[in-house]
Design an enzyme around this catalytic site. Structure first.
Site, PDB file in Angstrom:
ATOM      1  N   ASP A   1       1.086  -1.088   0.116  1.00 53.57           N
ATOM      2  CA  ASP A   1      -0.055   0.081   0.009  1.00 53.57           C
ATOM      3  C   ASP A   1       1.202   1.453   0.635  1.00 53.57           C
ATOM      4  O   ASP A   1       2.425   1.014   0.570  1.00 53.57           O
ATOM      5  CB  ASP A   1      -0.576  -0.002   1.389  1.00 53.57           C
ATOM      6  CG  ASP A   1      -1.766  -0.852   1.271  1.00 53.57           C
ATOM      7  OD1 ASP A   1      -1.880  -1.787   0.431  1.00 53.57           O
ATOM      8  OD2 ASP A   1      -1.908  -1.793   2.345  1.00 53.57           O
TER       9      ASP A   1
HETATM   10  N1  URA Z   1      -1.710  -6.216   3.452  1.00 53.43           N
HETATM   11  C1  URA Z   1      -1.548  -4.356   4.140  1.00 53.43           C
HETATM   12  O1  URA Z   1      -2.923  -4.299   4.892  1.00 53.43           O
HETATM   13  N2  URA Z   1      -0.880  -3.384   3.054  1.00 53.43           N
HETATM   14  C2  URA Z   1      -0.372  -3.547   2.287  1.00 53.43           C
HETATM   15  O2  URA Z   1       0.718  -2.903   1.723  1.00 53.43           O
HETATM   16  C3  URA Z   1       0.153  -5.706   2.188  1.00 53.43           C
HETATM   17  C4  URA Z   1      -0.299  -5.905   3.414  1.00 53.43           C
END
Ligand code: URA
Length: 241
Positions: A102
């Site tokens: 993310d």
């Molecule tokens: N899980 C998440 O919530 N975000 C990420 O970036 C990776 C795994």
């Protein structure tokens, strides 16, 4: 093995569509023979020519990036935000991230131009373990942690069992640091898992990907994977379970 038109496109000679046209027009040869069928696949040792000019194939490259927060896991962004490939400006190969972190998540991300390798690592059945450290709101009870371990029901189904460890807690601020290991790769999975148990994630970092760690790197640093690490990752993804 890859389709001829894909290799031509990858080498930057023409778009995939245009490469198909070149093939249909009889302008493409593989090992000296004209190839018009679009389904033909070639291996790295096959020689491809367009109009008699050899197609220089991009050599595969593999990198590990310590992605900082506030960066998009993409090769471009229409809103002009920073993207992970901005950290590789001197690299001429067209690399892209293997999976995503993310925008607000930091940590290990692999980038490569090797599509087959990327697909192998991302395939859900290959179950590569990813370890995250999350700062969460509130202090999860033993029972909540067990729920994560057993698997929680999310809108896209129940998650596979996870390993969790409560690393520390701040009773005054009512926050906790939790390590969680998962091998699936659903969208925003860790954040959604913690949300499901009532402890939203405040900060998230991916600390390990299989056997790869962030050792020796600071946020924004990248390094090339060694040939041995690439081999080990392949073996890890292809192991019998
Ligand atoms: N899980 C998440 O919530 N975000 C990420 O970036 C990776 C795994």
């Amino acid at each position: 093995m890859e389709r001829v038109q894909k290799v031509i496109a990858h080498a930057g000679v023409a778009s995939r569509r245009k490469a198909e046209e070149l093939m249909a027009e009889g302008r493409v040869k593989v090992n000296g023979k004209t190839v018009k069928e679009l389904g033909v696949k070639v291996s790295p040792s096959d020689r491809i020519e367009v109009d008699g000019i050899p197609v220089e194939r991009e050599e595969p490259v593999y990198f590990l990036l310590y992605k900082p927060r506030g960066v998009i896991s993409a090769v471009s962004d229409d809103k002009g935000r920073k993207v992970v490939t901005d950290f590789f400006e001197g690299i001429k190969q067209r690399i892209y991230p293997v999976g995503r972190l993310d925008y607000d998540t930091s940590g290990i991300l692999i980038l490569t131009n090797d599509g087959e390798f990327a697909n192998l690592l991302m395939h859900p059945s290959n179950e590569i373990e990813k370890v995250y450290v999350a700062k969460v709101k509130g202090i999860p009870s033993k029972e909540s942690m067990k729920t994560l371990q057993r698997g929680v029901v999310l809108e896209d189904g129940k998650t596979a069992p996870a390993k969790t460890k409560l690393l520390s807690m701040d009773k005054k601020k009512q926050t906790a640091i939790v390590e969680i290991s998962i091998h699936e790769g659903r969208n925003r999975q860790v954040r959604r898992m913690f949300e499901a148990i009532g402890h939203p994630v405040l900060k998230l970092k991916r600390e390990r990907y299989g056997f790869l760690t962030l050792q020796g790197l600071s946020a924004g640093d990248a390094r090339e994977l060694t040939a041995h690490e690439v081999k080990q990752l392949r073996a890890l993804a292809m192991r019998k379970k």
